[in-house]
Design a protein around this motif. Structure first.
Motif, PDB file in Angstrom:
ATOM      1  N   ARG A  90      39.717  47.081  47.897  1.00  0.00           N
ATOM      2  CA  ARG A  90      39.943  45.627  47.925  1.00  0.00           C
ATOM      3  C   ARG A  90      39.503  44.981  46.611  1.00  0.00           C
ATOM      4  O   ARG A  90      38.865  43.931  46.601  1.00  0.00           O
ATOM      5  CB  ARG A  90      39.208  45.008  49.114  1.00  0.00           C
ATOM      6  N   ILE A  91      39.861  45.613  45.500  1.00  0.00           N
ATOM      7  CA  ILE A  91      39.621  45.024  44.190  1.00  0.00           C
ATOM      8  C   ILE A  91      40.930  44.426  43.689  1.00  0.00           C
ATOM      9  O   ILE A  91      41.942  45.118  43.573  1.00  0.00           O
ATOM     10  CB  ILE A  91      39.105  46.072  43.179  1.00  0.00           C
ATOM     11  N   ALA A  92      40.915  43.141  43.397  1.00  0.00           N
ATOM     12  CA  ALA A  92      42.083  42.431  42.881  1.00  0.00           C
ATOM     13  C   ALA A  92      41.822  42.008  41.437  1.00  0.00           C
ATOM     14  O   ALA A  92      40.680  42.052  40.955  1.00  0.00           O
ATOM     15  CB  ALA A  92      42.394  41.213  43.750  1.00  0.00           C
ATOM     16  N   LEU A  93      42.873  41.590  40.767  1.00  0.00           N
ATOM     17  CA  LEU A  93      42.797  41.191  39.363  1.00  0.00           C
ATOM     18  C   LEU A  93      43.354  39.786  39.196  1.00  0.00           C
ATOM     19  O   LEU A  93      44.354  39.421  39.832  1.00  0.00           O
ATOM     20  CB  LEU A  93      43.605  42.149  38.477  1.00  0.00           C
ATOM     21  N   LEU A  94      42.720  39.016  38.307  1.00  0.00           N
ATOM     22  CA  LEU A  94      43.232  37.695  37.932  1.00  0.00           C
ATOM     23  C   LEU A  94      43.162  37.589  36.421  1.00  0.00           C
ATOM     24  O   LEU A  94      42.118  37.853  35.822  1.00  0.00           O
ATOM     25  CB  LEU A  94      42.418  36.586  38.596  1.00  0.00           C
ATOM     26  N   GLY A  95      44.271  37.225  35.789  1.00  0.00           N
ATOM     27  CA  GLY A  95      44.292  37.102  34.342  1.00  0.00           C
ATOM     28  C   GLY A  95      45.060  35.879  33.896  1.00  0.00           C
ATOM     29  O   GLY A  95      45.968  35.407  34.598  1.00  0.00           O
ATOM     30  N   HIS A  96      44.697  35.387  32.711  1.00  0.00           N
ATOM     31  CA  HIS A  96      45.345  34.202  32.143  1.00  0.00           C
ATOM     32  C   HIS A  96      46.060  34.561  30.851  1.00  0.00           C
ATOM     33  O   HIS A  96      45.489  35.203  29.973  1.00  0.00           O
ATOM     34  CB  HIS A  96      44.312  33.105  31.876  1.00  0.00           C
ATOM     35  N   SER A  97      47.318  34.170  30.706  1.00  0.00           N
ATOM     36  CA  SER A  97      48.087  34.322  29.473  1.00  0.00           C
ATOM     37  C   SER A  97      48.203  35.800  29.075  1.00  0.00           C
ATOM     38  O   SER A  97      48.752  36.591  29.840  1.00  0.00           O
ATOM     39  CB  SER A  97      47.457  33.463  28.374  1.00  0.00           C
ATOM     40  N   VAL A  98      47.682  36.189  27.903  1.00  0.00           N
ATOM     41  CA  VAL A  98      47.692  37.608  27.552  1.00  0.00           C
ATOM     42  C   VAL A  98      46.914  38.401  28.602  1.00  0.00           C
ATOM     43  O   VAL A  98      47.281  39.531  28.948  1.00  0.00           O
ATOM     44  CB  VAL A  98      47.096  37.828  26.146  1.00  0.00           C
ATOM     45  N   GLY A  99      45.843  37.804  29.129  1.00  0.00           N
ATOM     46  CA  GLY A  99      45.098  38.452  30.206  1.00  0.00           C
ATOM     47  C   GLY A  99      45.941  38.652  31.448  1.00  0.00           C
ATOM     48  O   GLY A  99      45.770  39.639  32.183  1.00  0.00           O
ATOM     49  N   ALA A 100      46.895  37.752  31.698  1.00  0.00           N
ATOM     50  CA  ALA A 100      47.813  37.914  32.834  1.00  0.00           C
ATOM     51  C   ALA A 100      48.742  39.095  32.594  1.00  0.00           C
ATOM     52  O   ALA A 100      48.975  39.921  33.487  1.00  0.00           O
ATOM     53  CB  ALA A 100      48.615  36.635  33.055  1.00  0.00           C
ATOM     54  N   GLY A 101      49.282  39.186  31.381  1.00  0.00           N
ATOM     55  CA  GLY A 101      50.098  40.349  31.056  1.00  0.00           C
ATOM     56  C   GLY A 101      49.312  41.635  31.163  1.00  0.00           C
ATOM     57  O   GLY A 101      49.819  42.670  31.610  1.00  0.00           O
ATOM     58  N   ALA A 102      48.037  41.559  30.762  1.00  0.00           N
ATOM     59  CA  ALA A 102      47.180  42.753  30.794  1.00  0.00           C
ATOM     60  C   ALA A 102      46.885  43.205  32.213  1.00  0.00           C
ATOM     61  O   ALA A 102      46.885  44.408  32.494  1.00  0.00           O
ATOM     62  CB  ALA A 102      45.871  42.471  30.059  1.00  0.00           C
ATOM     63  N   VAL A 103      46.623  42.281  33.145  1.00  0.00           N
ATOM     64  CA  VAL A 103      46.311  42.717  34.506  1.00  0.00           C
ATOM     65  C   VAL A 103      47.553  43.276  35.194  1.00  0.00           C
ATOM     66  O   VAL A 103      47.454  44.184  36.025  1.00  0.00           O
ATOM     67  CB  VAL A 103      45.666  41.587  35.342  1.00  0.00           C
ATOM     68  N   LEU A 104      48.732  42.778  34.831  1.00  0.00           N
ATOM     69  CA  LEU A 104      49.958  43.361  35.381  1.00  0.00           C
ATOM     70  C   LEU A 104      50.150  44.782  34.862  1.00  0.00           C
ATOM     71  O   LEU A 104      50.549  45.680  35.619  1.00  0.00           O
ATOM     72  CB  LEU A 104      51.169  42.492  35.012  1.00  0.00           C
ATOM     73  N   LEU A 105      49.841  44.998  33.583  1.00  0.00           N
ATOM     74  CA  LEU A 105      49.932  46.353  33.024  1.00  0.00           C
ATOM     75  C   LEU A 105      48.856  47.252  33.625  1.00  0.00           C
ATOM     76  O   LEU A 105      49.127  48.398  34.011  1.00  0.00           O
ATOM     77  CB  LEU A 105      49.794  46.293  31.500  1.00  0.00           C
ATOM     78  N   ALA A 106      47.623  46.742  33.717  1.00  0.00           N
ATOM     79  CA  ALA A 106      46.516  47.544  34.255  1.00  0.00           C
ATOM     80  C   ALA A 106      46.801  47.989  35.683  1.00  0.00           C
ATOM     81  O   ALA A 106      46.441  49.103  36.084  1.00  0.00           O
ATOM     82  CB  ALA A 106      45.216  46.743  34.194  1.00  0.00           C
TER      83      ALA A 106
END
Length: 310
Positions: free
Chosen positions: A154-170
């Motif tokens: 149950r670990i989720a990711l939240l990212g903003h901008s480049v961080g958003a692209g990064a969490v989708l890749l991760a």
């Protein structure tokens, strides 16, 4: 003629010379310097929001370490608890994401706010990139999953901008990720680079292909391989895409392109007020984010099935 107009007028003539072997190192140095992320120092911590935390160093790629704030779930939350890794954008840091912490923490989540390399108080590198943001995210997930009071399913990711692209890749690299929340993700890095070149008055027809090739060679990835447009359709976990209707950095059309590329019901899109960096507007949407994460965390885990089929 003003200086800026004179420079713009000369660029189509000068730039082709800059790409020739004798001058190419100078052009490459200038590009790397122009694209380098700014490093902002922290001006606050979770304590400023009335939250207890531990400051930790997390090993990441290339022998470097990340600065992070770990906020365990409230004592009333059953262990092992769900958790969320929060990743800032380009030239930002964990400090600037902290306003999200009170509501997320009160919702029963353990939180891990990280500074990616070259940002905040994390180690430096000659350059950073979307893939390096994603590498740092993965190492943060692995560190969090090893904590005895955290439920790794149950670990989720939240990212903003480049961080958003990064969490989708991760999330494509870690099938155990439970969910992803994307704030203001762009659809494709090449589009962002072309917008940046336009802002710098760099003529795309003259220098664009060289810059795109140089950046891809430097980061070690082709843009198509790391683009959210490519990665989002690969994910099997629920995804919440959020975008400000007045975003002038990443047009809202990018969010619609991402939703169309995903083409599945477990990817949601919410267009709300605000611009690219409108933290106040994001805070107004926190009930939506918390409802999404609560639904994911209360659903039966299909982690074993996802791992077995990946």
């Amino acid at each position: 003629m003003s200086r800026s107009k004179l420079v713009s007028a000369l660029l189509p003539t000068v730039l082709p010379w800059m790409t020739t072997p004798p001058l190419r190192p100078l052009l490459n140095w200038g590009l790397r310097r122009s694209l380098r992320a700014s490093r902002l120092a922290h001006t606050r911590s979770p304590a400023d929001f009335g939250l207890a935390s531990a400051t930790v160093r997390i090993p990441t790629a290339n022998g470097k370490t990340l600065h992070a704030w770990h906020l365990p779930a409230l004592p009333t939350v059953a262990r092992p608890s769900p958790a969320l890794v929060i990743v800032h954008g380009w030239g930002s840091n964990a400090d600037l994401m902290l306003p999200l912490a009170p509501a997320l923490h009160a919702a029963g989540l353990a939180l891990l706010f990280i500074d990616t390399r070259c940002h905040g108080a994390s180690d430096d590198e000659p350059f950073t990139s979307l893939p390096r943001f994603a590498e740092d995210t993965v190492h943060a997930v692995d560190w969090l999953a090893a904590q005895p009071d955290i439920d790794p399913s149950r670990i989720a990711l939240l990212g903003h901008s480049v961080g958003a692209g990064a969490v989708l890749l991760a999330a494509t690299w870690r099938p155990q990720i439970a969910a992803v929340v994307s704030l203001a993700a762009f659809a494709h890095p090449a589009d962002m680079m072309q917008r940046w070149m336009a802002e710098q008055n760099l003529p795309d027809a003259v220098i664009g292909p060289y810059i795109l090739q140089y950046v891809q060679r430097t980061i070690g990835y082709r843009f198509d391989a790391i683009a959210p447009l490519t990665n989002l359709p690969q994910l099997r976990c629920p995804v919440l895409l959020m975008h400000g209707e007045h975003d002038t950095t990443v047009p809202v059309e990018d969010a619609h392109r991402l939703l169309a590329a995903a083409a599945r019901d477990s990817v949601q899109l919410h267009i709300g007020p605000g611009g690219h960096d409108s933290m106040d507007a994001f805070l107004e949407q926190m009930p939506l984010v918390i409802g999404f994460l609560n639904q994911v965390n209360s659903a039966p885990s299909d982690l074993a099935n996802r791992i077995a089929t990946d």
